[in-house]
Design an enzyme around this catalytic site. Structure first.
Site, PDB file in Angstrom:
ATOM      1  N   GLY A 124      14.014  15.907  -0.683  1.00 18.05           N
ATOM      2  CA  GLY A 124      13.479  15.342  -1.690  1.00 18.05           C
ATOM      3  C   GLY A 124      11.962  14.916  -1.963  1.00 18.05           C
ATOM      4  N   GLY A 126       9.294  13.178  -1.366  1.00 22.94           N
ATOM      5  CA  GLY A 126       9.002  11.947  -0.472  1.00 22.94           C
ATOM      6  C   GLY A 126       7.626  11.508  -0.910  1.00 22.94           C
ATOM      7  N   ARG A 127       6.820  11.961  -1.655  1.00 22.75           N
ATOM      8  CA  ARG A 127       5.545  11.476  -2.212  1.00 22.75           C
ATOM      9  C   ARG A 127       5.094  11.997  -3.276  1.00 22.75           C
ATOM     10  NH1 ARG A 127       1.166  14.443   1.458  1.00 22.75           N
ATOM     11  NH2 ARG A 127       1.924  16.495   1.830  1.00 22.75           N
ATOM     12  N   LYS A 147       1.468  13.743  -6.902  1.00 21.99           N
ATOM     13  CA  LYS A 147       1.632  13.908  -5.682  1.00 21.99           C
ATOM     14  C   LYS A 147       0.606  13.002  -4.773  1.00 21.99           C
ATOM     15  CE  LYS A 147       1.974  17.587  -2.152  1.00 21.99           C
ATOM     16  NZ  LYS A 147       1.867  19.122  -1.595  1.00 21.99           N
ATOM     17  N   GLY A 160       4.489   8.379   1.990  1.00 24.45           N
ATOM     18  CA  GLY A 160       4.348   8.568   0.312  1.00 24.45           C
ATOM     19  C   GLY A 160       3.068   9.012  -0.029  1.00 24.45           C
ATOM     20  N   ARG A 217       0.396  17.271 -10.614  1.00 18.98           N
ATOM     21  CA  ARG A 217       0.691  18.786 -10.820  1.00 18.98           C
ATOM     22  C   ARG A 217       1.455  18.746 -12.191  1.00 18.98           C
ATOM     23  NH1 ARG A 217       3.386  20.105  -5.128  1.00 18.98           N
ATOM     24  NH2 ARG A 217       4.953  18.765  -5.645  1.00 18.98           N
ATOM     25  N   ASP A 297      12.850  24.449   0.401  1.00 24.76           N
ATOM     26  CA  ASP A 297      12.553  23.403  -0.389  1.00 24.76           C
ATOM     27  C   ASP A 297      11.212  23.796  -1.113  1.00 24.76           C
ATOM     28  OD1 ASP A 297      11.839  22.875   2.355  1.00 24.76           O
ATOM     29  OD2 ASP A 297      10.661  21.319   1.516  1.00 24.76           O
TER      30      ASP A 297
END
Ligand code: AMP
Ligand code: MG
Length: 554
Positions: A124, A126-127, A147, A160, A217, A297
């Site tokens: 997932g 995470g950050r 990000k 994170g 992003r 991922d």
């Protein structure tokens, strides 16, 4: 100057309304897909949901390092606004996560993935925190994602956060790839947070504080293969189907418009992912990009380059090269393995959607499409790199196989080699001597002492065969050179160039990032005042961390 006058800045046909009022949010992902009902920001397993709502963590003192004009324009921003300190202050605040605009709906996505070939369960965002999706005046959907914006339910043992060095690398490479014509997520902005982040850069027990940073992003969608895998791994077909239907409607509208059954659409979507992923691999092989962490991922459903971590650019041509120190042993993600790994990852995506397709045959067909697409696109790409009108299997398979060998006889800079190859003339009446053949290419060689008479003979043999081949092609010399220079970049984000910009940025001098971005905006053009950016890796950078190899610490 009125705001409508100013909208003529750059090539954008859009009308800007100035400021941030023009950003129109249409958060389909959070509106149409199941949300995690839990709203606390505790790390946890999230089931039956595609995302968790979570706001970015505010940061102490955000500062703008760099932004991308093209991305800002594509979002409908007015470039003239960037000359206003007030605008820049607000821009920085927003894209550091300190101000949430009306219409934003921040969330982190739930996904899983195979890491280095092993199923890793829930990963997932995470950050990464998605702010929402904007729709620009051309009707293009642009999801905005910060990000390094703080912990989420998916942070596992991470903090994170992201550090400046890796954020500079992500920012520059996203934009460099775009200008090279390689499908990629984009980067709107890079800010420092004014906070320190603890990292053990070499994973050797020497943790230290580094500057924190955030990249915004931008992509039509950040959905990854792992978003589908997580539901399949849990036997949660209900959510899997919801995500598939949503993805087809949003990211594959042409497939959605066909009068086909839902299952047929899943298959067609898979076939399309097979095509775009294979084409992406061809682009990476063309420009010498090594992603470094091709876990499932990190594979975009849209065939975009995504998640710039310990990536690198091939300097001396070595198919076994990997920039990622974590992969130094197995070399799973080395340059030459990337197309095969893409196939393996596609197989994992096929496995993930199999439970709802219920028939392996059309999925198998997808994998065959991937292999065929890779082969034909690779041939077209190699013909273009060599300046040939088309790839003639009867001769050019041998020519390109031998080229791969020739490039490994001595340390050869891939980028310079292809650029110089455009200067090789078609065969004259008297064949050139070995020294003449090498002279044109000499700048590409790192260690002149490796050019022994025997090596020179082999290189020259190939060059003469290449000359014969281009003579047979009978295309105009200038045209061939022009065509080659359109696919063989002169300027790529050499590992040491990124590191030099990082070194300066870490002292608070951000102009080097902007300067490098400027060079990379025109990678195929000759830029006479910027020749130094096209030089091969200097000796000092050979073994310097960041310039040759990187860890995943970011
Ligand atoms: P990556 O190798 O960067 O693709 O990351 C793999 C997973 O680790 C993803 O789920 C990331 O969101 C997560 N991750 C990486 N770094 C951090 C961090 N500093 N804090 C929290 N999660 C992280
Ligand atoms: Mg990732």
């Amino acid at each position: 100057m009125t705001s409508s006058d100013r909208s003529s800045v750059g090539s954008s046909p859009r009308r800007s309304v100035g400021g941030f009022e023009g950003l129109k949010f249409d958060n389909r992902f959070t509106r149409q897909l199941p949300a995690d009902p839990e709203i606390s920001n505790e790390r946890r397993q999230v089931t039956g949901a595609c995302f968790s709502r979570v706001p970015p963590t505010p940061v102490a003192a955000p500062k703008l390092v760099a932004y991308s004009r093209e991305v800002a324009e594509s979002m409908g921003m007015d470039l003239a606004d960037f000359s206003s300190p007030e605008f820049v202050r607000r821009f920085t605040k927003i894209f550091a996560g300190n101000e949430i605009l009306k219409g934003m709906d921040p969330y982190a996505m739930c996904y899983g993935g195979h890491q280095f070939g092993n199923w890793a369960g829930q990963l997932g965002d995470g950050r990464a925190i998605n702010l929402g999706e904007t729709v620009n005046d051309r009707g293009e959907r642009l999801a905005l994602q910060l990000k390094g914006a703080g912990a989420t339910p998916y942070s596992r043992s991470g903090d994170g956060l992201a550090v400046l060095r890796s954020s500079v690398r992500e920012f520059l490479c996203s934009e460099a790839m775009f200008h090279l014509g390689v499908p990629t997520t984009r980067a709107l902005s890079l800010v420092t947070t004014g906070e320190k982040v603890m990292r053990d850069m070499f994973y050797n027990g020497n943790a230290a504080y580094e500057a924190g940073a955030i990249v915004c992003r931008v992509a039509p969608s950040f959905t990854r293969f792992g978003n589908f895998q997580i539901f399949a791994s849990r036997g949660d077909n209900k959510t899997l189907i919801q995500l598939l239907d949503y993805t087809i409607a949003t990211d594959f509208p042409k497939i959605d418009a066909l009068s086909k059954s839902k299952t047929e659409k899943y298959t067609l979507m898979f076939h399309e992912v097979c095509r775009t992923t294979s084409d992406l691999m061809v682009h990476w092989m063309r420009v010498g990009f090594v992603h470094g962490v091709m876990n499932t991922d990190n594979m975009s459903i849209l065939g975009l380059t995504i998640d710039y971590g310990p990536y690198g650019w091939l300097e001396d041509f070595d198919p076994m090269w990997t920039p990622n120190t974590t992969d130094a042993q197995g070399r799973r993600y080395c340059f030459g393995n990337q197309p095969g790994i893409a196939q393996w990852n596609l197989l994992q995506l096929a496995n993930a959607i199999y439970p709802v397709v219920g028939d392996a045959k059309p999925l198998q067909e997808g994998l065959e499409i991937a292999a065929e697409t890779y082969k034909s696109s690779w041939q077209t790409m190699m013909a273009a790199k060599l300046g040939l009108q088309s790839f003639d299997e009867s001769t050019d398979e041998t020519l390109t196989d031998r080229l791969a060998e020739v490039l490994q006889l001595a340390e050869t800079d891939m980028t310079i080699f292809y650029r110089k190859l455009a200067n090789v003339p078609a065969l004259q009446t008297t064949p050139p001597s070995a020294d003449d053949c090498i002279a044109v290419l000499i700048d590409a060689y790192y260690l002149p002492e490796q050019l022994t008479p025997e090596v020179k003979t082999q290189i020259a043999d190939w060059v003469r065969d290449y000359q014969k081949r281009i003579s047979r092609d009978a295309s105009d010399e200038d045209q061939r050179k022009r065509r080659m220079n359109e696919v063989n970049p002169k300027y790529v984000l050499r590992n040491y160039l990124a590191q030099l910009a990082i070194d300066k940025a870490e002292t608070g001098e951000f102009s080097a990032v902007a300067d490098l971005l400027e060079v990379l905006r025109n990678p195929y053009a000759e830029q006479p005042s910027r020749e130094s950016f096209a030089e091969k890796r200097p000796q000092w950078a050979r073994n310097r961390p960041g310039c040759s190899t990187l860890s995943c610490s970011s």
